[in-house]
Design an enzyme around this catalytic site. Sequence first.
Site, PDB file in Angstrom:
ATOM      1  N   ASP A 226       0.807  -1.225   0.000  1.00 11.07           N
ATOM      2  CA  ASP A 226       0.000   0.000   0.000  1.00 11.07           C
ATOM      3  C   ASP A 226       0.842   1.277   0.000  1.00 11.07           C
ATOM      4  O   ASP A 226       0.366   2.349   0.379  1.00 11.07           O
ATOM      5  CB  ASP A 226      -0.943   0.018   1.211  1.00 11.07           C
ATOM      6  CG  ASP A 226      -1.848  -1.200   1.240  1.00 11.07           C
ATOM      7  OD1 ASP A 226      -2.205  -1.651   2.340  1.00 11.07           O
ATOM      8  OD2 ASP A 226      -2.173  -1.710   0.150  1.00 11.07           O
TER       9      ASP A 226
HETATM   10  N1  LIG Z   1       3.334  -6.307  -2.944  1.00 12.04           N
HETATM   11  C1  LIG Z   1       2.056  -5.862  -2.868  1.00 12.04           C
HETATM   12  N2  LIG Z   1       1.059  -6.734  -3.020  1.00 12.04           N
HETATM   13  C2  LIG Z   1      -0.209  -6.288  -2.966  1.00 12.04           C
HETATM   14  C3  LIG Z   1      -0.491  -4.920  -2.699  1.00 12.04           C
HETATM   15  C4  LIG Z   1       0.608  -4.014  -2.580  1.00 12.04           C
HETATM   16  O1  LIG Z   1       0.429  -2.795  -2.394  1.00 12.04           O
HETATM   17  N3  LIG Z   1       1.859  -4.528  -2.685  1.00 12.04           N
HETATM   18  N4  LIG Z   1      -1.802  -4.509  -2.534  1.00 12.04           N
HETATM   19  C5  LIG Z   1      -2.701  -5.591  -2.210  1.00 12.04           C
HETATM   20  C6  LIG Z   1      -4.109  -5.224  -1.990  1.00 12.04           C
HETATM   21  N5  LIG Z   1      -4.318  -4.928  -0.586  1.00 12.04           N
HETATM   22  C7  LIG Z   1      -4.746  -3.712  -0.246  1.00 12.04           C
HETATM   23  O2  LIG Z   1      -5.122  -2.915  -1.113  1.00 12.04           O
HETATM   24  C8  LIG Z   1      -4.040  -5.917   0.408  1.00 12.04           C
HETATM   25  C9  LIG Z   1      -4.330  -7.209   0.158  1.00 12.04           C
HETATM   26  C10 LIG Z   1      -4.051  -8.198   1.113  1.00 12.04           C
HETATM   27  C11 LIG Z   1      -3.482  -7.894   2.302  1.00 12.04           C
HETATM   28  C12 LIG Z   1      -3.187  -8.973   3.285  1.00 12.04           C
HETATM   29  O3  LIG Z   1      -2.751  -8.729   4.365  1.00 12.04           O
HETATM   30  N6  LIG Z   1      -3.412 -10.227   2.843  1.00 12.04           N
HETATM   31  C13 LIG Z   1      -3.117 -11.378   3.659  1.00 12.04           C
HETATM   32  C14 LIG Z   1      -4.118 -12.455   3.318  1.00 12.04           C
HETATM   33  C15 LIG Z   1      -5.507 -11.944   3.418  1.00 12.04           C
HETATM   34  C16 LIG Z   1      -6.514 -12.925   2.917  1.00 12.04           C
HETATM   35  O4  LIG Z   1      -6.176 -14.045   2.558  1.00 12.04           O
HETATM   36  O5  LIG Z   1      -7.687 -12.503   2.860  1.00 12.04           O
HETATM   37  C17 LIG Z   1      -1.787 -11.951   3.236  1.00 12.04           C
HETATM   38  O6  LIG Z   1      -1.496 -11.857   2.044  1.00 12.04           O
HETATM   39  O7  LIG Z   1      -1.158 -12.552   4.106  1.00 12.04           O
HETATM   40  C18 LIG Z   1      -3.178  -6.570   2.547  1.00 12.04           C
HETATM   41  C19 LIG Z   1      -3.468  -5.573   1.603  1.00 12.04           C
HETATM   42  C20 LIG Z   1      -2.577  -6.718  -3.193  1.00 12.04           C
HETATM   43  N7  LIG Z   1      -1.231  -7.186  -3.137  1.00 12.04           N
END
Ligand SMILES: Nc1nc2c(c(=O)[nH]1)N[C@@H](CN(C=O)c1ccc(C(=O)N[C@@H](CCC(=O)O)C(=O)O)cc1)CN2
Length: 294
Positions: A226
Site C-alpha cells: 500500500d
Molecule cells: N506487494 C504488494 N502486493 C499487494 C499490494 C501491494 O500494495 N503490494 N496490494 C494488495 C491489496 N491490498 C490492499 O489494497 C491488500 C491485500 C491483502 C493484504 C493482506 O494482508 N493479505 C493477507 C491475506 C488476506 C486474505 O487471505 O484474505 C496476506 O497476504 O497474508 C493486505 C493488503 C494486493 N497485493
Amino acid sequence: MTKYCLTVTCLSTRGIVAAISTYLAAKGCNITDSSQFDDAETGRFFMRVSFVSEQGVGLKELGEGLAPAAEEFDMTYAFHDEASKMKVVIMVSRFGHCLNDLLYRWRIGALPIDIVAVISNHMDYQKVVVNHDIPFHCIKVTKENKPEAEARIMAVVEENGAELVILARYMQVLSDELCRRMSGRIINIHHSFLPSFKGANPYKQAFERGVKLIGATSHYVTADLDEGPIIEQDIIRVTHAQSPEDYVSLGRDVESQVLARAIHAHIHRRVFLNGNKTVVFPASPGSYASERMG
Ligand SMILES: Nc1nc2c(c(=O)[nH]1)N[C@@H](CN(C=O)c1ccc(C(=O)N[C@@H](CCC(=O)O)C(=O)O)cc1)CN2
C-alpha cells in the site's frame, strides 16, 4: 487519419517543447492536445502530446526520426497508436464489484482494453468471466505454494502478452520479485484514503478510528504494501450512525470509480512515474466518449 500520442520525460531544459513540435510539424503531424509539467523539486520534465498524422507516417518512422533530438535532451520517449488496445489481466479474490464494473465498462466500449485473462484465488467469478468469453484461471495461493502460484500468474501474463495487471480487490500480497519484474505495470485498488488504514481491513480500522470521511486509492503496486505511487483517489462522507458493513457498501462505488479512472488514465498514457509519486495529465477532449451508444 491515425491518432497517436507521444510521451516524453527528461531533465528539464530550454527547447524541449520547440524540438518536439518542430519535429511533428516537419513530419506532417497536427498536434490536437498537449500537456507538460516541469517538476522543480526533481528537475524533471514530463510531456504528453496527442496528434494526427496527415501524411500517413508510421510508428517506426516517427520513433526513428525523433532519435537525434531525443539524444540531445537524453529523453525517454515512446510513440503510441491511440487506437491500439492495451492487453490486461485482471486479478480478483472474493469481492467482485470492481471486476464487474470493469467488465461492464469494457463491454459497452467505455474502457478500450483487451482483457486477455482473469485470475482469481477463488472460483467465485468463474461463470461471469467465462460468460464474457474471457479465459478464467483459478490459482490458489498459500504461504507454502506462493512461488509456484506466482510463477503460474506470470505465465498467464507473459503467454498472453499482457502489458498491465489490474488488482481488482485481489487480496494476496505479491512478492518483491514479482513486483520488481512488473514495476509500473500492476495497478491496485486499495479500499481506504491512503496513507490512512493500510492492510486488509481498512474499513474496520476507519470505523474504530471514527473518521467522517472514507475513500479509495488506486496506485501502482510495489513491494512495500500500500505504499506504491498513487494514481487516483476519492472520498465519501460517513456518519457516527453507520457501521463497518455500511462502509463496505458505500465503498463499493468509490472503489470501482477510482479504479476505472486510474485505468483510463494509464491506458491513455496520461500517467508518468515520478519517483514514488506520479504526474497525471488530464484526459484529452473526447477520450471518454468512445462509449458505444445504447
Ligand atoms: N506487494 C504488494 N502486493 C499487494 C499490494 C501491494 O500494495 N503490494 N496490494 C494488495 C491489496 N491490498 C490492499 O489494497 C491488500 C491485500 C491483502 C493484504 C493482506 O494482508 N493479505 C493477507 C491475506 C488476506 C486474505 O487471505 O484474505 C496476506 O497476504 O497474508 C493486505 C493488503 C494486493 N497485493
